[in-house]
Scaffold this motif. Structure first.
Motif: not given
Length: 349
Positions: A183-185, A190-196, A204-205
């Motif tokens: 997933l592009l982030n 794992e704490v970074k990025g948008l909630e979606e 997926l994990k």
């Protein structure tokens, strides 16, 4: 694998140049894929004028006159109102729906093509928002990147579904049994990025998706490295990444051109390294990877860049040829039908 004649529907009025670009592109594609045949839709007089220079193409083509072509700046809602059932774009899609052709190729308005394709062909069962997927050259080979412009803003379920679609395409096109998906982030943590994006990563994990291997988050500079086979993002960031990569390739080519002619020493060095420069130019040529496919529809639709030339359009046509030959649509439908039944995807809303 499909053998024998492969018939494609062509929206000849799409793109910046219309038939004067599309028709020579078809002629180029026909020399590379002699089993192609075409249903061409658009202004008959313009198409016949262009095709008169290519008798072999004329013999493999049926021309269908349409009064309406969709402007490149038309909004999707406008395109549906003005072009439904009567435009070259719509009728090309209808020929796929009716079984006359196996895929549609258009260099037209992306938003209009997406809206018409969804309205005409409908989405596959379990796919809420079809995605636009591109084949991306990497250091290790090629990867599938989606979405590159069909959807601006998506939810968790869309991202997970697009991961399934991209993995299915990777299996069909590249023959990879269990593609690696990222997933592009904005970071790999794992704490970074948008909630979606974070939620999609968790599904997926931890979920049971035997058709893919989830590798976690990837950053923008990882796309070209080819560390995963499928990169999943939403259409806004995906389109920016695609256009940035194309622009950077042209920028580097211009830097090289300017540097080579600056001094006698540089010109001599160019002569000695000319074969290497030729390979680099060929690898970086965006026309060779022109063409993206709408995944998740009940029919194959290939979107060519609107500003390409005949060689770029030929690449999009060849992509359609290869996808039909490899039975991409049937294979994706089987994969999506199996994978979308999983409880993880059902709970991804």
């Amino acid at each position: 694998m499909t053998t024998g004649e492969i018939r494609l529907a062509i929206d000849a009025m799409g793109g910046d140049e219309g038939p004067s670009m599309a028709v020579p592109g078809l002629a180029v594609a026909l020399t590379r894929c002699p089993n192609l045949a075409f249903e061409i839709f658009g202004d008959k007089a313009e198409i016949e004028k262009a095709i008169a220079r290519h008798p072999e193409l004329a013999a493999r083509s049926n021309i269908h006159h349409t009064e309406v072509s969709i402007p490149m700046d038309a909004k999707p809602s406008q395109a549906l109102r003005m072009g439904r059932r009567v435009s070259s774009m719509w009728q090309a899609l209808e020929s796929v729906k009716g079984g006359t052709a196996s895929a549609t190729v258009s260099a037209g308005n992306t938003g209009a093509l997406m809206a018409m394709a969804k309205f005409c062909l409908r989405g596959m069962e379990g796919v809420d928002r079809p995605a636009l997927a591109a084949i991306w050259p990497t250091i290790r080979g090629e990867s599938v990147v989606l979405d590159v412009g069909a959807n601006i803003g998506v939810d968790t379920k869309n991202l997970v579904t697009h991961a399934l679609l991209g993995a299915a395409m990777s299996r069909a096109v590249f023959g990879i049994d269990t593609p690696k998906v990222g997933l592009l982030n904005i970071g790999v943590e794992e704490v970074k990025g948008l909630e979606e994006v974070r939620d999609a990563g968790q599904i997926l994990k931890t979920g049971n998706f035997p058709g893919l291997r989830y590798e976690g988050f990837v950053e923008g500079d990882d796309i070209g490295k080819g560390i995963v086979d499928v990169v999943v993002t939403e259409g806004f960031s995906g389109n920016i990444a695609l256009k940035t990569a194309e622009g950077t390739a042209r920028q580097l080519a211009e830097y090289l051109r300017m540097s080579i002619g600056r001094t006698l020493r540089a010109r001599i060095g160019y002569v000695l390294a000319k074969p290497a420069f030729a390979r680099l130019r060929d690898k970086m040529d965006p026309r060779k990877i022109n063409g993206a496919v709408f995944l998740g529809l009940n029919g194959l639709v290939i979107k060519s860049h609107g500003g390409t030339d005949e060689y770029g359009f030929a690449s999009a046509v060849e992509l359609a040829h290869d996808m039909v030959r490899n039975d991409l649509q049937a294979r994706i439908a089987l994969d999506v039908a199996a994978l979308t039944e999983t409880k993880e995807l059902a709970n991804a809303g």
